[in-house]
Design a protein around this motif. Structure first.
Motif, PDB file in Angstrom:
ATOM      1  N   SER A   1      -4.646  41.297  24.903  1.00 12.31           N
ATOM      2  CA  SER A   1      -4.642  41.899  26.233  1.00 12.31           C
ATOM      3  C   SER A   1      -3.862  41.033  27.208  1.00 12.31           C
ATOM      4  O   SER A   1      -3.048  41.538  27.991  1.00 12.31           O
ATOM      5  CB  SER A   1      -6.075  42.082  26.717  1.00 12.31           C
ATOM      6  N   GLU A   2      -4.077  39.736  27.154  1.00 12.44           N
ATOM      7  CA  GLU A   2      -3.341  38.807  28.026  1.00 12.44           C
ATOM      8  C   GLU A   2      -1.855  38.816  27.687  1.00 12.44           C
ATOM      9  O   GLU A   2      -1.012  38.811  28.571  1.00 12.44           O
ATOM     10  CB  GLU A   2      -3.893  37.391  27.887  1.00 12.44           C
TER      11      GLU A   2
ATOM     12  N   THR B   1       0.062  41.834  29.058  1.00 12.18           N
ATOM     13  CA  THR B   1       0.251  41.919  30.501  1.00 12.18           C
ATOM     14  C   THR B   1       1.344  40.974  30.994  1.00 12.18           C
ATOM     15  O   THR B   1       1.730  41.029  32.149  1.00 12.18           O
ATOM     16  CB  THR B   1      -1.061  41.629  31.261  1.00 12.18           C
TER      17      THR B   1
END
Length: 69
Positions: free
Chosen positions: A58-59, A62
């Motif tokens: 997820s990091e 982004t």
């Protein structure tokens, strides 16, 4: 009931609502290092490692391409 440490792919897909094709893409994408392993004919997912992997992915998603190490 203690949390499961591993799930076969069918159970994993049902619990997390992820399509089979997506999970298989993750497994075969070596860059992603998805926490799954094969025993005989069946694939299993290491759940504690998956939860950590999900945070990292997820990091990573982004960030802009030039920020990924």
């Amino acid at each position: 009931m203690p949390e499961k440490k591993q799930m076969d792919l069918k159970e994993f897909r049902n619990v997390y609502g992820i399509p089979e094709n997506t999970v298989r893409d993750w497994i075969y994408d070596r860059k992603r290092k998805f926490p799954a392993y094969r025993l005989g004919n069946k694939w299993y997912v290491d759940i504690p490692k998956f939860l950590k992997w999900r945070e990292v992915e997820s990091e990573r998603q982004t960030k802009m391409p030039w920020q990924i190490a």
